[in-house]
Design an enzyme around this catalytic site. Structure first.
Site, PDB file in Angstrom:
ATOM      1  CG  ASP A  58      42.703  47.214   8.589  1.00 44.22           C
ATOM      2  OD1 ASP A  58      43.476  46.428   8.322  1.00 44.22           O
ATOM      3  OD2 ASP A  58      42.173  47.090   9.801  1.00 44.22           O
ATOM      4  N   GLY A  80      52.751  42.869  12.574  1.00 43.97           N
ATOM      5  CA  GLY A  80      54.043  42.198  12.699  1.00 43.97           C
ATOM      6  C   GLY A  80      53.806  40.871  12.829  1.00 43.97           C
ATOM      7  CD  GLU A  81      51.113  39.015  17.308  1.00 40.46           C
ATOM      8  OE1 GLU A  81      49.739  38.644  17.379  1.00 40.46           O
ATOM      9  OE2 GLU A  81      51.150  39.744  18.420  1.00 40.46           O
ATOM     10  NE  ARG A 133      43.098  43.694   8.831  1.00 42.47           N
ATOM     11  CZ  ARG A 133      42.550  43.331  10.011  1.00 42.47           C
ATOM     12  NH1 ARG A 133      42.158  42.164  10.480  1.00 42.47           N
ATOM     13  NH2 ARG A 133      42.082  44.316  10.957  1.00 42.47           N
ATOM     14  CG  LEU A 144      55.973  46.480  13.390  1.00 40.61           C
ATOM     15  CD1 LEU A 144      56.181  45.951  11.959  1.00 40.61           C
ATOM     16  CD2 LEU A 144      56.329  47.925  13.780  1.00 40.61           C
ATOM     17  CE  LYS A 172      41.006  46.613  23.722  1.00 41.65           C
ATOM     18  NZ  LYS A 172      42.206  47.012  23.333  1.00 41.65           N
ATOM     19  CG  ASN A 209      43.858  48.061  28.359  1.00 42.35           C
ATOM     20  OD1 ASN A 209      43.701  49.114  28.470  1.00 42.35           O
ATOM     21  ND2 ASN A 209      44.264  47.507  27.410  1.00 42.35           N
ATOM     22  NE  ARG A 232      48.150  49.561  28.059  1.00 40.78           N
ATOM     23  CZ  ARG A 232      47.670  50.409  26.931  1.00 40.78           C
ATOM     24  NH1 ARG A 232      46.411  50.446  26.562  1.00 40.78           N
ATOM     25  NH2 ARG A 232      48.372  50.857  26.025  1.00 40.78           N
ATOM     26  NE  ARG A 253      48.770  56.922  17.726  1.00 45.75           N
ATOM     27  CZ  ARG A 253      48.914  56.169  18.628  1.00 45.75           C
ATOM     28  NH1 ARG A 253      50.238  55.993  19.315  1.00 45.75           N
ATOM     29  NH2 ARG A 253      47.819  55.134  19.052  1.00 45.75           N
ATOM     30  CG  HIS A 264      53.518  49.964  22.179  1.00 52.96           C
ATOM     31  ND1 HIS A 264      53.958  50.406  20.983  1.00 52.96           N
ATOM     32  CD2 HIS A 264      52.234  49.782  22.282  1.00 52.96           C
ATOM     33  CE1 HIS A 264      52.740  50.766  20.241  1.00 52.96           C
ATOM     34  NE2 HIS A 264      51.654  50.450  21.090  1.00 52.96           N
ATOM     35  N   GLY A 282      49.533  43.435  15.741  1.00 48.91           N
ATOM     36  CA  GLY A 282      48.498  43.110  14.608  1.00 48.91           C
ATOM     37  C   GLY A 282      49.231  42.907  13.298  1.00 48.91           C
ATOM     38  CD  GLU A 316      50.523  44.916  25.171  1.00 46.91           C
ATOM     39  OE1 GLU A 316      49.712  44.795  24.021  1.00 46.91           O
ATOM     40  OE2 GLU A 316      50.914  46.209  25.293  1.00 46.91           O
TER      41      GLU A 316
HETATM   42  P1  ADP Z   1      46.430  48.334  18.320  1.00 44.18           P
HETATM   43  O1  ADP Z   1      46.086  47.181  19.512  1.00 44.18           O
HETATM   44  O2  ADP Z   1      47.472  49.155  18.419  1.00 44.18           O
HETATM   45  O3  ADP Z   1      45.015  48.736  17.977  1.00 44.18           O
HETATM   46  P2  ADP Z   1      46.717  45.925  16.784  1.00 44.18           P
HETATM   47  O4  ADP Z   1      47.926  45.451  17.383  1.00 44.18           O
HETATM   48  O5  ADP Z   1      45.584  45.006  17.004  1.00 44.18           O
HETATM   49  O6  ADP Z   1      46.703  47.481  17.032  1.00 44.18           O
HETATM   50  O7  ADP Z   1      47.125  45.872  15.251  1.00 44.18           O
HETATM   51  C1  ADP Z   1      46.011  46.518  14.197  1.00 44.18           C
HETATM   52  C2  ADP Z   1      46.783  46.653  13.030  1.00 44.18           C
HETATM   53  O8  ADP Z   1      47.286  45.414  12.446  1.00 44.18           O
HETATM   54  C3  ADP Z   1      45.634  47.036  11.892  1.00 44.18           C
HETATM   55  O9  ADP Z   1      46.107  48.039  11.078  1.00 44.18           O
HETATM   56  C4  ADP Z   1      45.529  45.899  10.826  1.00 44.18           C
HETATM   57  O10 ADP Z   1      45.537  46.382   9.655  1.00 44.18           O
HETATM   58  C5  ADP Z   1      46.747  45.089  11.083  1.00 44.18           C
HETATM   59  N1  ADP Z   1      46.452  43.639  10.691  1.00 44.18           N
HETATM   60  C6  ADP Z   1      46.173  42.718  11.486  1.00 44.18           C
HETATM   61  N2  ADP Z   1      45.873  41.732  10.766  1.00 44.18           N
HETATM   62  C7  ADP Z   1      46.436  41.856   9.757  1.00 44.18           C
HETATM   63  C8  ADP Z   1      46.825  41.026   8.261  1.00 44.18           C
HETATM   64  N3  ADP Z   1      46.298  39.639   8.325  1.00 44.18           N
HETATM   65  N4  ADP Z   1      47.448  41.499   7.552  1.00 44.18           N
HETATM   66  C9  ADP Z   1      47.936  42.804   7.333  1.00 44.18           C
HETATM   67  N5  ADP Z   1      47.610  43.755   8.515  1.00 44.18           N
HETATM   68  C10 ADP Z   1      46.857  43.006   9.491  1.00 44.18           C
END
Ligand code: ADP
Length: 400
Positions: A283, A333-334, A285, A209, A14, A7, A91, A241, A180, A331, A384
């Site tokens: 972020d 959503g999980e 978090r 998400l 990656k 990727n 990818r 965005r 996606h 990130g 993916e």
């Molecule tokens: P991308 O691949 O689009 O860069 P990811 O799927 O890795 O993104 O997701 C990154 C996002 O997920 C970040 O904004 C991060 O804040 C959020 N994230 C990851 N872990 C957590 C968590 N434990 N709590 C809240 N948000 C999280």
């Protein structure tokens, strides 16, 4: 078969190496800061210590060469020689209307990818560089392109067209493409498996998400609508965005702030979203932490984000004439228990509710709705790379 999944981003590569006999990951890693100072390769062989190699990595060719050397290294390698790699899967971000499925890379496909650059000027060029670099170093190894846009090529015309003069579509390909796709495809199929139901009988809403975020309506296994559009800027409010806005805002702000097209592009893509709303971070978090400490704008950013996701879910229920499952992935959503809970508040009218005990989960495929819910809610970690490896294996099975 042993398959290398690649990727390539503008300054990164990656990779994951799969043994398809049991779909195990033999090694994975990341080349960062290509063409910049402080470039490095982080290589993680399965069951061995991680290694970090710094070097002057001028371009993607040198980066791919380092990856192949790491994979075949006497100590931290996992292969005896690169001949053990049977095929490479890439990818590719944008396949426009040319690619509705993954394809074997041929000179004709490369020409078509070049033609797609206009639509994805930031994303497709590094993908092409990666394919060329692999072809140079491993000319006999078949390569496959797996497109972010391909899964959404099933959207009907009334769903993908914008209300612009039809010539914009005919002359310039202006339409919704969606992104996606590999992730939406994977998690919707996994939801079908978890429900023990064939995907062709299900209507699923998949919420990817992450930093970039999109939602898809997957009816009977096919994408019928998705929130990202002509570019990955449309739809949900994202990390940086803006997502959907009134298009008149663009010219209004350009005039007020004296912005050039490039500057407004940066404003909408890099300075907006939950970063722009909260003024704190992109972020989630950091934003959740600030909101917990009472920061009002952080709370507002979370409220705007969750509300928009809920609105899309409602819209896609109408688009599909109902829904059987809602899936959270990527990130946020999980991992974000509180965001999933917030999004699903108010969805009781659909016959579903989150179970707070089951929802207390991170990064594990599981149902989180209350027992007996009419509409199931799932957390499903996306993969993916595995989809790319599977497509590559299928396409190359008769070639190697
Ligand atoms: P991308 O691949 O689009 O860069 P990811 O799927 O890795 O993104 O997701 C990154 C996002 O997920 C970040 O904004 C991060 O804040 C959020 N994230 C990851 N872990 C957590 C968590 N434990 N709590 C809240 N948000 C999280």
């Amino acid at each position: 078969m042993v398959i290398l999944v690649v990727n390539c981003g503008s300054s990164s590569i990656k990779y994951q190496l799969f043994n398809m006999t049991d779909e195990s990951v033999l090694a994975k890693g990341l080349v960062e800061r290509i063409g910049l100072e402080g470039a490095q390769l982080t290589h993680q062989p399965a069951g061995k210590e991680k290694v970090v190699l710094t070097a002057d990595i001028k371009n993607h060719s040198i980066g791919i060469k380092m990856v192949l050397e790491a994979l075949t290294h006497a100590e931290h390698g996992v292969l005896k020689s690169m001949q053990e790699i049977n095929a490479i899967g890439h990818r590719v971000v944008h396949g426009a209307e040319k690619f509705a499925d993954s394809v074997l890379i041929t000179p004709q496909v490369m020409d078509a990818l070049e033609e797609c650059i206009d639509l994805a000027p930031l994303h497709n060029p590094p993908n092409i560089l990666g394919i060329n670099a692999c072809a140079e170093l491993m000319p006999k190894t078949p390569q496959v392109g797996v497109f972010d846009t391909a899964f959404h090529q099933t959207m009907p015309k009334y769903s993908f067209l914008y209300g612009l003069p039809y010539e914009a579509y005919e002359k310039y390909g202006v339409r919704r493409y969606g992104f996606h796709g590999t992730s939406h495809r994977y998690v919707s199929q996994r939801a079908g498996e978890l429900m023990d139901e064939h995907i062709t009988n299900l209507r699923i809403i998949t919420c990817h998400l992450g930093n970039g975020a999109s939602i898809a309506a997957v009816k009977h296994g096919k994408s019928v609508d998705t929130s990202m559009g002509f570019t990955p800027l449309e739809g949900l409010v994202m990390g940086t965005r803006c997502g959907e806005i009134d298009p008149a805002i663009i010219t209004y702000l350009m005039k007020k702030e004296g912005l050039t097209p490039d500057q407004i592009d940066t404003y909408l893509n890099k300075k907006s979203g939950v970063l722009g709303l909260s003024g704190i971070s992109s972020d989630f978090r950091d934003i959740e932490e600030a909101a917990n400490e009472g920061n009002e704008r952080a709370q507002l950013a979370l409220d705007v984000f969750a509300y928009k996701v809920r609105k899309y879910i409602g819209g896609y229920v109408a688009a599909m004439g109902g829904v059987d499952a809602i899936v959270f992935t990527a990130g946020l959503g999980e991992n974000s228990v509180s965001m999933r809970d917030k999004i699903c508040q108010g969805l009781e009218f659909l016959g579903t509710r989150i179970d707070p005990v089951k929802n207390n989960v991170r990064g594990k495929a599981t149902e989180i709705s209350v027992d007996g819910a009419k509409v199931k809610i799932f957390v499903i970690p996306t993969n993916e790379e595995l989809v790319i490896a599977r497509d590559t294996e299928q396409i190359c099975a008769n070639l190697v």
